[in-house]
Write an enzyme that holds these catalytic residues in place. Sequence first.
Site, mmCIF file in Angstrom:
data_model
loop_
_atom_site.group_PDB
_atom_site.id
_atom_site.type_symbol
_atom_site.label_atom_id
_atom_site.label_comp_id
_atom_site.label_asym_id
_atom_site.label_seq_id
_atom_site.Cartn_x
_atom_site.Cartn_y
_atom_site.Cartn_z
ATOM 1 N N SER A 205 -11.478 -20.554 -32.578
ATOM 2 C CA SER A 205 -12.249 -22.412 -32.227
ATOM 3 C C SER A 205 -12.835 -23.195 -32.869
ATOM 4 O O SER A 205 -14.383 -22.017 -33.872
ATOM 5 C CB SER A 205 -11.797 -22.713 -31.070
ATOM 6 O OG SER A 205 -13.217 -23.031 -30.860
ATOM 7 N N ALA A 207 -14.461 -25.895 -32.370
ATOM 8 C CA ALA A 207 -15.449 -26.019 -31.525
ATOM 9 C C ALA A 207 -16.317 -24.597 -31.056
ATOM 10 O O ALA A 207 -17.589 -24.967 -31.103
ATOM 11 C CB ALA A 207 -14.338 -26.614 -30.233
ATOM 12 N N THR A 208 -15.604 -23.679 -31.263
ATOM 13 C CA THR A 208 -17.076 -22.447 -30.744
ATOM 14 C C THR A 208 -17.347 -22.194 -32.276
ATOM 15 O O THR A 208 -18.245 -21.532 -32.722
ATOM 16 C CB THR A 208 -16.210 -21.495 -30.263
ATOM 17 O OG1 THR A 208 -15.165 -21.327 -29.179
ATOM 18 C CG2 THR A 208 -17.267 -20.183 -30.533
ATOM 19 N N GLU A 226 -14.072 -18.642 -39.930
ATOM 20 C CA GLU A 226 -12.450 -18.894 -39.917
ATOM 21 C C GLU A 226 -12.573 -19.373 -39.569
ATOM 22 O O GLU A 226 -12.113 -18.186 -37.813
ATOM 23 C CB GLU A 226 -11.596 -17.129 -39.795
ATOM 24 C CG GLU A 226 -10.352 -17.416 -40.559
ATOM 25 C CD GLU A 226 -9.833 -17.179 -41.977
ATOM 26 O OE1 GLU A 226 -8.801 -17.501 -42.181
ATOM 27 O OE2 GLU A 226 -11.252 -17.210 -42.976
ATOM 28 N N GLU A 358 -4.909 -28.245 -33.698
ATOM 29 C CA GLU A 358 -4.607 -27.557 -33.156
ATOM 30 C C GLU A 358 -3.916 -27.048 -31.523
ATOM 31 O O GLU A 358 -4.252 -27.335 -30.766
ATOM 32 C CB GLU A 358 -5.085 -26.304 -33.818
ATOM 33 C CG GLU A 358 -4.345 -24.840 -33.701
ATOM 34 C CD GLU A 358 -5.832 -23.844 -34.556
ATOM 35 O OE1 GLU A 358 -5.122 -22.680 -35.108
ATOM 36 O OE2 GLU A 358 -6.688 -23.655 -34.006
#
Length: 467
Positions: A205, A207-208, A226, A358
């Site tokens: 993601s 955020a991560t 990615e 998403e």
Amino acid sequence: MKIRNPRTGHLDFSLRVVSHDEVAQLVSQLRSSQPQWWQLGMAGRVKVMHNFSEQLVAHREALIAAVAEDTGRWAESELEVDVTINTIHRWCKDAPELLAEAPPRKAHLPFLEIQPSYLPFDVVGVISPWNFPLLLSLVDAIPALLAGCSVIIKPSEVTSRFVAPLQEVIKSTPELSSVLKLVTGAGETGQAVIQHVDTLCFTGSVATGRRVGELCAQQFIPAFLELGGKDAAIVCDDADIEVASSALCWGSMVNAGQSCMSLERIYVHENIADEFISRLVEKVKKLRHNYPDIKVGEIGPVISDKQVAVIRQQLDDALQKGARALCGGHLLQLGGGFYCEPTVLDQVNKDMLIVTEETFAAIVVVQRVQSNEEAVQLANDSKYGLSAAVFSQDMANAYQIAAALKAGGISINDASLTGFVHEAEKQSFQCSGMGGSRMGAESIRRFIRKKSFIRNTGVASPWWFKA
């Protein structure tokens, strides 16, 4: 830690959490083993990787079963294992030429000669996601190994059942077992990997990924990220409606929409919108959940239980703000697992989370547009930029639209082709990632550090001090 079964909802698998100290020790072992792996030369490494692919074939059924249990779907699990095997074959074929050292060449100063060279990174870290657990664990590891690196992989804790059979495959390839390690656990294990490797590949993601990028910057190591997508498709008024509806039905619903390359937004010209939407909905309605038989039906469960809340929030938000479900529109609980009905929404706008964030589910939104320019503007009005699609029978028009889209891989008259055409270089735009291309020749070159030997051929350099 306990792992949830996506089909039953039961915590039926115990995952060993690898500690920080164990990660440090494994990376130290990899660092010690890497020089010998590098000294094998490309031909030697290709031979070992061919042996690895043969062992994957020998363990194919066990790997498919484990990946299917991790993800709750069967057909995609078979495809995932086979694509992984084919990826090794492709890289074994391409790597020798892509990393062949160039011959010496004269510099612009004619008495100097340049000999290009390179060295691989000692240890590459890979942190992979839960939607394609085997393939995305190895998609970066395979070229890194062929480049001469050692590799440590930390798969998602959501889907780590496949690790045990994969480790058996690695054990069956002795030359590989000293330079390829897998560790299991949650975020703390991933952080330990980042702290000890020389470069990192992360898929997950935004955020991560942002946090991973920050940690890599603190370690002063390259990061290849990615991340998420909200891929858009543009259907022009001259598109082949049968082709576009079939491609986008597949491109939005495959793997229950749990793919970064999933087409989540469709912008269709108003001149053909009624017919296109009718055909798309007709095809999406025919899709069935793979319950109770995992081998029957096209739509598997929501793999991660954390994603259930995201899907529910986005659906509720859209429907409350006026979106219309032309089919689907609900989350179901079947046998303890959560399944998203194959869903097509229209009457959507950018005030809805399902248009801007998403979704990672079997949901696609459709919006009517009056022109190609409006479609491009809406498609680009996103923080994401992974890939996209254009449908038009006028190739000049299709390429003009594709050139205007802010995304890395654009499929024309098909959907999500970047998942199959691995030789096409592309990069992620905006928040969808950073770093060199995961595809094509550039992919393997991410794992080397370029060097140059610059030789004086026997002439006194004119900048020397004059005695």
